[in-house]
Design an enzyme around this catalytic site. Structure first.
Site, PDB file in Angstrom:
ATOM      1  CB  SER A   2      -1.180   0.171   1.233  1.00 10.38           C
ATOM      2  OG  SER A   2      -0.844  -0.478   2.442  1.00 10.38           O
ATOM      3  CE  LYS A  42      19.038 -12.632 -17.870  1.00  8.33           C
ATOM      4  NZ  LYS A  42      19.546 -11.874 -17.056  1.00  8.33           N
ATOM      5  CB  SER A  78      30.163 -12.761 -15.500  1.00 11.71           C
ATOM      6  OG  SER A  78      29.805 -11.767 -16.057  1.00 11.71           O
ATOM      7  N   GLY A  80      17.426  -5.582 -20.812  1.00 13.57           N
ATOM      8  CA  GLY A  80      18.865  -5.154 -21.150  1.00 13.57           C
ATOM      9  C   GLY A  80      18.621  -6.081 -22.271  1.00 13.57           C
ATOM     10  N   GLY A  81      19.124  -7.062 -23.060  1.00 12.88           N
ATOM     11  CA  GLY A  81      19.025  -7.825 -24.483  1.00 12.88           C
ATOM     12  C   GLY A  81      17.582  -7.940 -24.757  1.00 12.88           C
ATOM     13  N   GLY A 105      15.210 -10.556 -23.863  1.00 14.12           N
ATOM     14  CA  GLY A 105      14.562 -11.884 -23.798  1.00 14.12           C
ATOM     15  C   GLY A 105      13.622 -11.604 -22.735  1.00 14.12           C
ATOM     16  CD  GLU A 131      17.199   0.906 -23.192  1.00 17.55           C
ATOM     17  OE1 GLU A 131      17.956   0.370 -23.001  1.00 17.55           O
ATOM     18  OE2 GLU A 131      17.233   1.965 -23.468  1.00 17.55           O
ATOM     19  N   GLY A 162      22.811   3.058 -20.104  1.00 15.84           N
ATOM     20  CA  GLY A 162      22.448   2.458 -21.083  1.00 15.84           C
ATOM     21  C   GLY A 162      21.489   2.304 -22.077  1.00 15.84           C
ATOM     22  CG  ASP A 173      21.210  -0.640 -25.899  1.00 13.44           C
ATOM     23  OD1 ASP A 173      21.293  -0.231 -24.603  1.00 13.44           O
ATOM     24  OD2 ASP A 173      20.401  -1.834 -26.928  1.00 13.44           O
ATOM     25  CE  LYS A 204       8.823  -4.855   6.883  1.00 16.41           C
ATOM     26  NZ  LYS A 204       9.343  -3.376   7.135  1.00 16.41           N
ATOM     27  CB  SER A 247      14.246  -8.558 -13.376  1.00 13.61           C
ATOM     28  OG  SER A 247      14.931  -7.855 -13.092  1.00 13.61           O
TER      29      SER A 247
HETATM   30  C1  LIG Z   1      19.449 -10.600 -17.249  1.00 12.69           C
HETATM   31  C2  LIG Z   1      18.395 -10.035 -16.291  1.00 12.69           C
HETATM   32  C3  LIG Z   1      18.082  -8.960 -17.117  1.00 12.69           C
HETATM   33  C4  LIG Z   1      17.693  -8.219 -17.851  1.00 12.69           C
HETATM   34  O1  LIG Z   1      17.245  -9.325 -19.145  1.00 12.69           O
HETATM   35  P1  LIG Z   1      17.762  -9.092 -20.683  1.00 12.69           P
HETATM   36  O2  LIG Z   1      16.454 -10.860 -20.942  1.00 12.69           O
HETATM   37  O3  LIG Z   1      18.612  -9.532 -20.865  1.00 12.69           O
HETATM   38  O4  LIG Z   1      16.592  -8.275 -21.394  1.00 12.69           O
HETATM   39  C5  LIG Z   1      17.146  -8.347 -16.111  1.00 12.69           C
HETATM   40  N1  LIG Z   1      17.027  -8.541 -14.237  1.00 12.69           N
HETATM   41  C6  LIG Z   1      17.867  -9.968 -14.771  1.00 12.69           C
HETATM   42  C7  LIG Z   1      17.635  -9.911 -13.155  1.00 12.69           C
HETATM   43  C8  LIG Z   1      18.413 -10.687 -15.153  1.00 12.69           C
HETATM   44  O5  LIG Z   1      19.446 -10.802 -14.602  1.00 12.69           O
END
Ligand SMILES: *Cc1c(COP(=O)(O)O)cnc(C)c1O
Length: 319
Positions: free
Chosen positions: A29, A53, A78, A179-180, A182, A204, A208, A210, A273, A304
């Site tokens: 909230s 991932k 990495s 990021g890329g 996906g 993003e 960066g 892009d 938390k 993510s």
């Molecule tokens: C890889 C990753 C992203 C970005 O994902 P893409 O598929 O490359 O755009 C975002 N958050 C976390 C935690 C990631 O590991």
């Protein structure tokens, strides 16, 4: 080139059943009051190995032929993709080689080895990881799985949005880190099918942008590796597969600064938390500061990932 479709996301959801966690959707909230909206946080920081991932990696490896499975998988990363491939390979009982820079954090190398993968290191100042990976893959007959620009990886990542849309009807917006691409392109495929009214926004790092530049230019724009605390989004360009899906399906791409990400990490720790990594906070920071009017809207936010180096995390929280 095979562009993945919604059907691929639906099939990925079947493959991931019982393998990936169906992560919870949290509410706050305080967050709602901050943005004047109803926010639904999809907690992939609580996914297996700590990030979404796992979904794409497992979905890709589960489709290997028996011959591919015997030889195994190779990845260069990495970050979270390395651990996702290593864990998926262990679950599917196949060999895995992960190519990592010599100076990658020891904890990350140890975690990847802990999942049973062989780690091959290289000097990132003098050696080209893609060339090394291709040579190794060729020598050992292993299949290389890239972190985002692969139809099975994209389809797996799309199950994040599929689950969120199933759990939370009538979303007006869905924000995901970028990021890329996906994660974003997979989420676009799921949203277009099940929530056509929902506006999907990628976020993003401001250092960066892009993706934002690419969307405006109508072609993939490549940049130098950006300096940002969002280490999972330090990509130089969107992919040949992710870009056309993103171009056709997103409403917008927003950005967030490192200061805004740090503020978001503190908010998640203090108020909700939960531990979120800097890249994992992009969507919330972008929804909060990206200049999109969300008043009264129902907004999905993908958190993510939650993999942090504790010392670095403590520094960020301390400010
Ligand atoms: C890889 C990753 C992203 C970005 O994902 P893409 O598929 O490359 O755009 C975002 N958050 C976390 C935690 C990631 O590991």
């Amino acid at each position: 080139m095979h562009l993945p479709t919604y059907d691929d996301v639906a099939e990925a959801a079947h493959r991931l059943k019982g393998m990936a966690h169906r992560t919870p959707v949290l509410r706050s909230s305080t967050a709602d009051a901050l943005l004047g909206a109803k926010l639904f946080f999809k907690c992939e920081n609580l996914q297996r190995m700590g990030a979404f991932k796992f979904r794409g990696a497992f979905n890709a490896l589960a489709q290997f032929t028996e011959a591919q499975r015997q030889r195994g998988v190779l990845a260069f990363s990495s970050g979270n993709h390395a651990q996702a491939i290593a864990l998926s390979a262990r679950l599917l009982e196949m060999p895995a080689v992960i190519v990592m820079p010599q100076d990658a954090p020891a904890a990350k190398i140890a975690a990847t080895r802990g999942y049973g993968a062989e780690v091959v290191t290289y000097d990132r100042f003098t050696e080209d990881r893609e060339a090394i990976s291709r040579r190794l893959a060729h020598e050992r007959g292993m299949t290389l799985i890239p972190p985002f620009d692969h139809p099975h990886v994209i389809a797996g990542q799309g199950t994040v949005a599929l689950e969120l849309i199933e759990d939370v009807p009538h979303l007006d917006y869905l924000f995901t880190p970028l990021g890329g691409g996906g994660l974003l392109s997979g989420c676009v495929l799921a949203a277009r099918q099940h929530a056509p009214q929902c506006r999907v926004v990628g976020v993003e790092p401001a250092a960066g942008n892009d993706g934002q530049q690419s969307l405006r230019a109508g072609r993939i724009v490549r940049i130098d590796t950006p300096r940002t605390i969002a280490d999972g989004a330090q990509t130089q360009a969107l992919g040949e597969i992710t870009f056309p899906i993103i171009q056709a399906g997103v409403a917008d791409i927003a950005t967030a600064t490192d200061a805004q990400l740090a503020e978001a990490l503190r908010f998640f720790a203090e108020r909700m938390k939960i531990v979120v990594e800097p890249t994992g906070a992009l969507a919330f920071a972008g929804a909060r500061h990206g200049g999109i009017d969300l008043a009264g809207k129902r907004v999905g936010i993908v958190l993510s990932g939650g993999n942090v180096d504790l010392a670095r995390y403590a520094e960020i929280l301390a400010g």
